[in-house]
Design a protein around this motif. Structure first.
Motif, PDB file in Angstrom:
ATOM      1  N   SER A 171       0.838  -1.205   0.000  1.00  0.00           N
ATOM      2  CA  SER A 171       0.000   0.000   0.000  1.00  0.00           C
ATOM      3  C   SER A 171       0.869   1.250   0.000  1.00  0.00           C
ATOM      4  CB  SER A 171      -0.925   0.011   1.218  1.00  0.00           C
ATOM      5  OG  SER A 171      -1.719  -1.151   1.250  1.00  0.00           O
ATOM      6  N   ALA A 172       1.813   1.311  -0.926  1.00  0.00           N
ATOM      7  CA  ALA A 172       2.805   2.387  -0.907  1.00  0.00           C
ATOM      8  C   ALA A 172       2.195   3.773  -1.111  1.00  0.00           C
ATOM      9  CB  ALA A 172       3.876   2.123  -1.960  1.00  0.00           C
ATOM     10  N   SER A 173       1.025   3.843  -1.779  1.00  0.00           N
ATOM     11  CA  SER A 173       0.415   5.158  -1.993  1.00  0.00           C
ATOM     12  C   SER A 173      -0.107   5.755  -0.695  1.00  0.00           C
ATOM     13  CB  SER A 173      -0.746   5.055  -2.999  1.00  0.00           C
ATOM     14  OG  SER A 173      -0.245   4.806  -4.283  1.00  0.00           O
ATOM     15  N   THR A 174      -0.820   4.936   0.072  1.00  0.00           N
ATOM     16  CA  THR A 174      -1.463   5.445   1.285  1.00  0.00           C
ATOM     17  C   THR A 174      -0.629   5.207   2.534  1.00  0.00           C
ATOM     18  OG1 THR A 174      -2.652   3.355   1.420  1.00  0.00           O
ATOM     19  CG2 THR A 174      -3.811   5.203   0.402  1.00  0.00           C
ATOM     20  N   SER A 175       0.249   4.201   2.497  1.00  0.00           N
ATOM     21  CA  SER A 175       1.051   3.845   3.663  1.00  0.00           C
ATOM     22  C   SER A 175       2.508   3.669   3.245  1.00  0.00           C
ATOM     23  CB  SER A 175       0.505   2.555   4.287  1.00  0.00           C
ATOM     24  OG  SER A 175       1.300   2.151   5.384  1.00  0.00           O
ATOM     25  N   PRO A 176       3.132   4.795   2.824  1.00  0.00           N
ATOM     26  CA  PRO A 176       4.487   4.683   2.273  1.00  0.00           C
ATOM     27  C   PRO A 176       5.522   4.398   3.356  1.00  0.00           C
ATOM     28  CG  PRO A 176       3.876   6.990   2.457  1.00  0.00           C
ATOM     29  CD  PRO A 176       2.666   6.191   2.871  1.00  0.00           C
ATOM     30  N   LYS A 177       6.601   3.731   2.964  1.00  0.00           N
ATOM     31  CA  LYS A 177       7.771   3.675   3.827  1.00  0.00           C
ATOM     32  C   LYS A 177       8.408   5.070   3.848  1.00  0.00           C
ATOM     33  CE  LYS A 177       8.970  -1.209   3.064  1.00  0.00           C
ATOM     34  NZ  LYS A 177      10.068  -2.152   2.741  1.00  0.00           N
ATOM     35  N   SER A 178       9.389   5.274   4.709  1.00  0.00           N
ATOM     36  CA  SER A 178      10.056   6.581   4.745  1.00  0.00           C
ATOM     37  C   SER A 178      10.998   6.752   3.559  1.00  0.00           C
ATOM     38  CB  SER A 178      10.806   6.748   6.063  1.00  0.00           C
ATOM     39  OG  SER A 178       9.881   6.741   7.131  1.00  0.00           O
ATOM     40  N   TRP A 179      11.179   5.680   2.788  1.00  0.00           N
ATOM     41  CA  TRP A 179      11.990   5.709   1.577  1.00  0.00           C
ATOM     42  C   TRP A 179      11.128   5.214   0.422  1.00  0.00           C
ATOM     43  CZ3 TRP A 179      13.903   4.458   6.333  1.00  0.00           C
ATOM     44  CH2 TRP A 179      13.546   3.189   6.840  1.00  0.00           C
ATOM     45  N   VAL A 180      11.579   5.450  -0.793  1.00  0.00           N
ATOM     46  CA  VAL A 180      10.773   5.119  -1.967  1.00  0.00           C
ATOM     47  C   VAL A 180      10.983   3.651  -2.316  1.00  0.00           C
ATOM     48  CG1 VAL A 180      10.273   5.712  -4.364  1.00  0.00           C
ATOM     49  CG2 VAL A 180      11.132   7.466  -2.790  1.00  0.00           C
ATOM     50  N   THR A 181       9.889   2.897  -2.402  1.00  0.00           N
ATOM     51  CA  THR A 181      10.003   1.486  -2.765  1.00  0.00           C
ATOM     52  C   THR A 181       9.396   1.274  -4.149  1.00  0.00           C
ATOM     53  OG1 THR A 181       9.544  -0.771  -2.033  1.00  0.00           O
ATOM     54  CG2 THR A 181       7.863   0.862  -1.536  1.00  0.00           C
ATOM     55  N   GLY A 182      10.186   0.758  -5.076  1.00  0.00           N
ATOM     56  CA  GLY A 182       9.739   0.681  -6.465  1.00  0.00           C
ATOM     57  C   GLY A 182       9.330   2.066  -6.932  1.00  0.00           C
ATOM     58  N   ARG A 183       8.177   2.155  -7.623  1.00  0.00           N
ATOM     59  CA  ARG A 183       7.647   3.476  -7.987  1.00  0.00           C
ATOM     60  C   ARG A 183       6.609   3.940  -6.977  1.00  0.00           C
ATOM     61  NH1 ARG A 183       7.143   4.199 -14.552  1.00  0.00           N
ATOM     62  NH2 ARG A 183       8.958   2.934 -15.099  1.00  0.00           N
ATOM     63  N   ASP A 184       6.605   3.325  -5.804  1.00  0.00           N
ATOM     64  CA  ASP A 184       5.665   3.714  -4.753  1.00  0.00           C
ATOM     65  C   ASP A 184       4.219   3.657  -5.255  1.00  0.00           C
ATOM     66  OD1 ASP A 184       6.792   4.054  -2.299  1.00  0.00           O
ATOM     67  OD2 ASP A 184       7.007   6.223  -2.428  1.00  0.00           O
ATOM     68  N   ALA A 185       3.900   2.680  -6.093  1.00  0.00           N
ATOM     69  CA  ALA A 185       2.555   2.550  -6.660  1.00  0.00           C
ATOM     70  C   ALA A 185       2.093   3.873  -7.283  1.00  0.00           C
ATOM     71  CB  ALA A 185       1.568   2.066  -5.600  1.00  0.00           C
ATOM     72  N   ASN A 186       3.056   4.588  -7.908  1.00  0.00           N
ATOM     73  CA  ASN A 186       2.822   5.876  -8.577  1.00  0.00           C
ATOM     74  C   ASN A 186       2.532   7.022  -7.614  1.00  0.00           C
ATOM     75  OD1 ASN A 186       3.404   5.059 -11.218  1.00  0.00           O
ATOM     76  ND2 ASN A 186       1.365   4.151 -11.429  1.00  0.00           N
ATOM     77  N   GLY A 187       2.964   6.867  -6.373  1.00  0.00           N
ATOM     78  CA  GLY A 187       2.965   8.001  -5.460  1.00  0.00           C
ATOM     79  C   GLY A 187       1.676   8.198  -4.701  1.00  0.00           C
ATOM     80  N   PRO A 188       1.616   9.301  -3.922  1.00  0.00           N
ATOM     81  CA  PRO A 188       0.475   9.523  -3.020  1.00  0.00           C
ATOM     82  C   PRO A 188      -0.858   9.689  -3.759  1.00  0.00           C
ATOM     83  CG  PRO A 188       1.951  11.420  -3.034  1.00  0.00           C
ATOM     84  CD  PRO A 188       2.651  10.324  -3.770  1.00  0.00           C
ATOM     85  N   ALA A 189      -0.832  10.116  -5.007  1.00  0.00           N
ATOM     86  CA  ALA A 189      -2.068  10.280  -5.779  1.00  0.00           C
ATOM     87  C   ALA A 189      -1.884   9.642  -7.148  1.00  0.00           C
ATOM     88  CB  ALA A 189      -2.428  11.758  -5.911  1.00  0.00           C
ATOM     89  N   PRO A 190      -2.035   8.308  -7.227  1.00  0.00           N
ATOM     90  CA  PRO A 190      -1.810   7.633  -8.511  1.00  0.00           C
ATOM     91  C   PRO A 190      -2.658   8.254  -9.626  1.00  0.00           C
ATOM     92  CG  PRO A 190      -2.101   6.034  -6.746  1.00  0.00           C
ATOM     93  CD  PRO A 190      -2.418   7.384  -6.161  1.00  0.00           C
ATOM     94  N   GLY A 191      -2.044   8.387 -10.801  1.00  0.00           N
ATOM     95  CA  GLY A 191      -2.721   9.064 -11.907  1.00  0.00           C
ATOM     96  C   GLY A 191      -2.339  10.539 -11.973  1.00  0.00           C
TER      97      GLY A 191
END
Lengths: 338, 238
Positions: free
Chosen positions: A231-251
């Protein structure tokens, strides 16, 4: 060994050698200092390093240091102004825990100080230039570009969660932007060191914002909340994992974690892969870790680590395109970012 | 050879010279060609001196050594976690260890046959007797010290590198170290991710982080390397 004769000989074929070496006086200070510090055997190598430094810029087709400084200043204005607007809004601060308000005010102060610092560097010698000065009204953090299109984040300045999401995207962009310009600053080591120092502060901010988003805006001990896997978009690690599922607001935030231009290259070139890149110095790091057969490191974790352990750089054009999302069309700032 | 013979004819065009001097291998031989004295004897090796080498290779060895130290530290926590670690800590230390491994193996790969270890009889065993490994606050304090030191080390040494691709590679690690530092600081004391002890809070450099030279970094970390003494004199300093 006669260094003076050697430099004099170089000057016969390259009259600008002393300019490349900053100044004649500085070269000799440098070399005499080396002589005192190093064994005599090391001096030829040290002089080689001096020449390498002097000629590194001769073949570089890179943006000027001043151009990078003004570009960094624009990005710092973008960030500083964002926190200046958000943190005076009670609908934002009311949706945040006390520790989170304090953290965001620290970040706000840092970004405003970065603006002051960069303006000072640009104004002073050797640049003695007039820094860019974007108007506050040039920015539109809803992503509507001043009404040119539908808003991407309509409640960014009234909803703490949206505010934190955009903040994360801005800080992660800042980290990639400074990193992408680092090699363009090698001609001025003082500026390079300062930029790397700001770069690390941006990364500290990004990590804290990710921690806050993971824990929730109203959670005071956010750092104790572990990331939810997948759930990297809504529950990110403190570092970037992969593409972070396209970030906090995918799209909408995909480009912050995506590739730059050029996205591929060799170990001998500078290029800008997406954040899910696993290759460094032409080696696949996941493969490298797996073949090292390290106790306790599973293959899936090796792949995660190979991505998370490296923040990727972004080129200036790609960063400017991201920044334009938050700028009104037709303004001087939009033009500077185009 | 005499000093004048290399350039004496004047036949070497400026363009050619720039091309030649642009290659670092050529630079070394060019400079060596300027020598008229026989090569002096190498400095005798003192026992327990840890030599990192010169120029970019020396700096890569410096970062490799620091990363080995960091990984050895996190490995100890992962192997024998303090009993009062709270939920989530263990997963965090796993990540920090794994990232350290990725950095270490990348640096080892980049160094190839040039790692400082080729001059050692056996791998370095780090000395952690100066830190507390048996309590949560102990390991977080030490982790913060190591991560903050690493952040300062990258900012201080990257400008000393010659090869742009090496600067680019190490800059990718530098910001992840800063993310680690901020995270560990928040775990220990919430809100200290960019505290005044690591980010300047007054004067012209306000809100700018503090870089440290290799000499300063090694001095701060020297207890971990005992009985070895890391020699920094051969590293670039400007």
């Amino acid at each position: 060994m006669n260094i003076l004769n050697l430099l004099s000989d170089i000057e016969k074929v390259d009259p600008e050698v002393f300019d490349r070496l900053d100044s004649r006086r500085r070269v000799f200070q440098h070399l005499s200092g080396l002589g005192g510090k190093l064994a005599a055997a090391a001096v030829p190598l040290a002089l080689g390093a001096v020449l390498n430094k002097a000629y590194a810029g001769a073949t570089a087709t890179q943006a000027s240091v001043l151009e990078v400084l003004n570009y960094a200043l624009l990005l710092e204005h973008l960030e500083a102004n964002f926190y200046n607007l958000g943190m005076v809004n009670t609908s934002i601060t009311g949706g945040l825990s006390a520790n989170n308000v304090k953290a965001l005010n620290t970040i706000r102060a840092d970004e405003n100080n970065h603006v002051i610092f960069l303006r000072g560097v640009i104004s002073a010698a050797p640049f003695s230039s007039t820094p860019v000065n974007p108007a506050v009204s040039d920015f539109d953090y809803t992503g509507a570009q001043g009404g040119a299109r539908a808003a991407l984040f309509p409640d960014v300045l009234s909803n703490a969660a949206t505010f934190l999401a955009v903040a994360q995207a801005l800080e992660d962009t800042g980290v990639r932007a400074y990193k992408g310009s680092a090699t363009d600053l090698m001609a001025n080591k003082t500026v390079l060191e300062a930029a790397l120092n700001i770069h690390s502060v941006e990364a500290r901010h990004a990590a804290r914002l990710r921690t806050m988003r993971r824990g929730g805006a109203l959670t005071d001990r956010a750092s104790l909340v572990a990331a939810v896997p997948g759930s990297a978009s809504t529950s990110p690690k403190s570092w970037v994992t992969g593409r972070d599922a396209n970030g906090p607001a995918p799209g909408k935030t995909d480009a912050v974690y995506g590739p730059g231009t050029p996205a591929t290259g060799t170990a001998a070139t500078i290029f800008f892969p997406a954040e899910d890149n696993l290759t460094q110095a032409s080696a696949n790091i996941a493969t490298l870790l797996n073949s090292a057969a390290i106790a306790g490191l599973t293959s899936p974790n090796a792949t995660l680590a190979a991505s998370e352990a490296f923040d990727e750089p972004l080129d200036m054009a790609t960063v400017k395109a991201i920044a334009r999302n938050f700028v009104r069309t037709g303004t001087p700032t939009f033009a500077l970012l185009s | 050879m005499s000093d004048s013979s290399f350039f004496g004819s004047g036949a070497l065009e400026r363009r050619t010279f720039l091309r030649v001097v642009g290659a670092s291998a050529a630079t070394a031989s060019l400079v060596l060609a300027g020598c008229s004295d026989p090569a002096p004897e190498p400095t005798p090796t003192v026992q327990n001196q840890l030599l990192l080498g010169e120029s970019d290779t020396g700096l890569l060895n410096y970062f490799y050594l620091l990363k080995q130290l960091e990984v050895a530290f996190y490995q100890k926590i992962v192997d024998t976690p303090p009993s009062n670690l709270v939920a989530g800590d263990k997963a965090a230390f796993d990540d920090l260890r794994d990232h350290g491994l990725a950095h270490r193996e990348t640096l080892r790969f980049a160094l190839g046959a040039s790692t400082y270890e080729t001059r050692l009889e056996r791998p370095l065993a780090f000395d952690f007797s100066s830190i507390v490994l048996t309590s949560r606050v102990g390991v977080l304090t030490a982790a913060q010290q190591l991560e903050d030191l690493s952040v300062a080390a990258y900012a201080g040494a990257l400008p000393l590198l010659v090869a742009p691709t090496t600067v680019a590679l190490l800059a990718k690690i530098a910001s992840v170290e800063a993310r680690h530092a901020a995270f560990v600081r928040d775990l220990r004391t919430p809100g200290t991710f960019a505290g005044n002890d690591v980010v300047v809070n007054a004067g012209a450099l306000q809100s700018v982080s503090l870089a440290k030279t290799p000499v300063q970094v090694v001095e701060e970390a020297k207890a971990f390397f005992l009985p070895f003494v890391v020699v920094t004199q051969s590293l670039p300093s400007a």
